[in-house]
Design an enzyme around this catalytic site. Structure first.
Site, PDB file in Angstrom:
ATOM      1  N   MET A  48       0.845  -1.200   0.000  1.00 48.71           N
ATOM      2  CA  MET A  48       0.000   0.000   0.000  1.00 48.71           C
ATOM      3  C   MET A  48       0.881   1.252   0.000  1.00 48.71           C
ATOM      4  O   MET A  48       0.437   2.329   0.390  1.00 48.71           O
ATOM      5  CB  MET A  48      -0.939  -0.013   1.204  1.00 48.71           C
ATOM      6  CG  MET A  48      -1.911  -1.195   1.133  1.00 48.71           C
ATOM      7  SD  MET A  48      -3.453  -0.933   2.000  1.00 48.71           S
ATOM      8  CE  MET A  48      -2.873  -0.732   3.660  1.00 48.71           C
ATOM      9  N   ALA A  62       4.032   3.975   0.857  1.00 47.32           N
ATOM     10  CA  ALA A  62       4.747   4.500   2.030  1.00 47.32           C
ATOM     11  C   ALA A  62       5.812   3.473   2.408  1.00 47.32           C
ATOM     12  O   ALA A  62       5.898   3.005   3.545  1.00 47.32           O
ATOM     13  CB  ALA A  62       3.799   4.788   3.190  1.00 47.32           C
ATOM     14  N   LEU A  63       6.598   3.121   1.417  1.00 44.03           N
ATOM     15  CA  LEU A  63       7.501   1.977   1.530  1.00 44.03           C
ATOM     16  C   LEU A  63       8.650   2.229   2.516  1.00 44.03           C
ATOM     17  O   LEU A  63       9.154   3.339   2.625  1.00 44.03           O
ATOM     18  CB  LEU A  63       8.069   1.646   0.146  1.00 44.03           C
ATOM     19  CG  LEU A  63       7.011   1.337  -0.922  1.00 44.03           C
ATOM     20  CD1 LEU A  63       7.674   1.082  -2.273  1.00 44.03           C
ATOM     21  CD2 LEU A  63       6.144   0.160  -0.529  1.00 44.03           C
ATOM     22  N   GLY A 105      11.155  -2.716   5.454  1.00 39.18           N
ATOM     23  CA  GLY A 105      10.436  -3.996   5.474  1.00 39.18           C
ATOM     24  C   GLY A 105       9.991  -4.375   4.059  1.00 39.18           C
ATOM     25  O   GLY A 105      10.206  -5.505   3.597  1.00 39.18           O
ATOM     26  N   HIS A 106       9.392  -3.413   3.358  1.00 34.20           N
ATOM     27  CA  HIS A 106       8.992  -3.671   1.965  1.00 34.20           C
ATOM     28  C   HIS A 106      10.230  -3.945   1.107  1.00 34.20           C
ATOM     29  O   HIS A 106      10.212  -4.822   0.239  1.00 34.20           O
ATOM     30  CB  HIS A 106       8.267  -2.458   1.364  1.00 34.20           C
ATOM     31  CG  HIS A 106       6.996  -2.083   2.066  1.00 34.20           C
ATOM     32  ND1 HIS A 106       6.889  -0.950   2.838  1.00 34.20           N
ATOM     33  CD2 HIS A 106       5.788  -2.690   2.102  1.00 34.20           C
ATOM     34  CE1 HIS A 106       5.661  -0.866   3.319  1.00 34.20           C
ATOM     35  NE2 HIS A 106       4.975  -1.902   2.896  1.00 34.20           N
ATOM     36  N   LEU A 110       9.045  -2.269  11.777  1.00 26.89           N
ATOM     37  CA  LEU A 110       8.814  -1.239  10.760  1.00 26.89           C
ATOM     38  C   LEU A 110       7.377  -1.330  10.265  1.00 26.89           C
ATOM     39  O   LEU A 110       6.840  -2.408  10.061  1.00 26.89           O
ATOM     40  CB  LEU A 110       9.782  -1.410   9.588  1.00 26.89           C
ATOM     41  CG  LEU A 110      11.259  -1.194   9.889  1.00 26.89           C
ATOM     42  CD1 LEU A 110      12.054  -1.091   8.586  1.00 26.89           C
ATOM     43  CD2 LEU A 110      11.492   0.059  10.707  1.00 26.89           C
ATOM     44  N   SER A 111       6.765  -0.164  10.078  1.00 29.55           N
ATOM     45  CA  SER A 111       5.392  -0.084   9.594  1.00 29.55           C
ATOM     46  C   SER A 111       5.217   1.267   8.910  1.00 29.55           C
ATOM     47  O   SER A 111       5.801   2.263   9.353  1.00 29.55           O
ATOM     48  CB  SER A 111       4.433  -0.179  10.786  1.00 29.55           C
ATOM     49  OG  SER A 111       3.152   0.282  10.414  1.00 29.55           O
TER      50      SER A 111
HETATM   51  O1  PAF Z   1      -0.220  -5.604   3.693  1.00 27.49           O
HETATM   52  C1  PAF Z   1      -0.627  -4.705   2.952  1.00 27.49           C
HETATM   53  O2  PAF Z   1       0.023  -3.689   2.763  1.00 27.49           O
HETATM   54  C2  PAF Z   1      -1.994  -4.850   2.293  1.00 27.49           C
HETATM   55  O3  PAF Z   1      -2.913  -5.439   3.128  1.00 27.49           O
HETATM   56  C3  PAF Z   1      -1.929  -5.570   0.923  1.00 27.49           C
HETATM   57  C4  PAF Z   1      -1.499  -7.015   1.073  1.00 27.49           C
HETATM   58  C5  PAF Z   1      -0.985  -4.837   0.003  1.00 27.49           C
HETATM   59  C6  PAF Z   1      -3.332  -5.570   0.290  1.00 27.49           C
HETATM   60  O4  PAF Z   1      -3.811  -4.270   0.087  1.00 27.49           O
END
Ligand code: PAF
Length: 284
Positions: free
Chosen positions: A30, A32-33, A36-37, A192-193
């Site tokens: 979603m 705002a990386l 963690g991403h 991280l979030s």
């Molecule tokens: O974990 C997330 O960021 C969201 O729930 C996902 C898996 C991208 C689905 O919108």
């Protein structure tokens, strides 16, 4: 890196990759990386010929309008980070591109056989239906060989595993492999979030109490029962000024049913730090 905003263009690009027999990795996000991403993207780049990253704040998984409005968005920085990590495609559609008006209004419904009735699912009714709605659509569009999800959203990962296993019975997603990746933490221990961006410096300091308590609970588990550890985690976090536990549940790592021993168990917590809702977990 190519930025794609329409389903039509995405389908064309995917078809071209398939014709060239390229293996495809998908990292749904979603935006705002953060690091963690980045760890998910790195793993996908390593294991696949091409990597698609979706950046889409999915409105149908938010049951709280204010939470949706306040969700951090940073598309420019996201694109720069993804390019630097070697992602090949960023898919960043608008809600109108992804959903018809009807789909935005009505609730998508999927039978999770109870997996969605505990923890996050109980606190955020309909949340996992929205998650599965978008994730299954991304799977249909991108047809990935591997899809990557963080273990921080542990229940989400369990539910996606379940959805894919069920769909495999009907052969829907081919040989798609779901890959769970460990939580990435700051040196301080804070998981991280994207939501951490909403914490003030002081709140961020306070939030450290969450991971610190979870780590301490590994020690408590050596001498106490599951129920006692659950209660002690809740009491310890609630005793910290500025934190309020919504739930702490120690459950089986596969079934998410309440654990009676610590074997194959995971503790999942949701805590309000001021207005910001944070989640974390720990495996015993
Ligand atoms: O974990 C997330 O960021 C969201 O729930 C996902 C898996 C991208 C689905 O919108």
């Amino acid at each position: 890196m190519q930025i794609i905003t329409t389903q039509q263009e995405l389908t064309q690009v995917v078809e071209a990759c398939k014709l060239q027999r390229k293996s495809i990795g998908l990292v749904p996000t979603m935006g705002a990386l953060h690091e963690g991403h980045a760890s998910l993207v790195r793993q996908s780049v390593e294991q696949n010929t091409v990597t698609f990253v979706s950046v889409f704040v999915n409105p149908t998984q938010f049951n709280n309008k204010e939470d949706l409005a306040k969700y951090p968005r940073n598309p420019q920085a996201d694109a720069e980070l993804l390019a630097s990590l070697g992602a090949d495609f960023m898919f960043a559609p608008t809600p109108e591109e992804m959903y018809s008006e009807q789909e935005m209004k009505e609730t998508f419904s999927f039978d999770f056989c109870g997996l969605d009735k505990v923890m996050e699912g109980k606190m955020r009714p309909g949340h996992f239906n929205g998650v599965v709605q978008i994730v299954s659509r991304l799977f249909y569009l991108v047809k990935p060989d591997r899809a990557y999800f963080g273990e921080k959203d542990y229940q989400q990962l369990a539910i996606i595993h379940f959805m894919v296993e069920r769909s495999e019975l009907a052969g829907t997603f081919g040989n798609l492999q779901i890959i769970g990746c460990p939580i990435v933490r700051e040196d301080s221990g804070l998981a991280l979030s994207s939501r951490n961006a909403r914490l003030s410096a002081e709140e961020k300091e306070t939030a450290l109490g969450i991971s610190k308590t979870l780590f301490q609970s590994l020690e408590w588990a050596k001498t106490m029962s599951v129920k006692e550890v659950e209660q002690k985690v809740i009491d310890t976090i609630n005793a910290i000024d500025g934190l309020e536990v919504e739930y702490y549940s120690i459950v089986d790592q596969s079934t998410l049913l309440p654990a009676t021993t610590f074997e194959h168990a995971i503790g999942c917590v949701t805590v309000y730090c001021g207005p910001v809702r944070l989640i974390d977990n720990i495996k015993y």
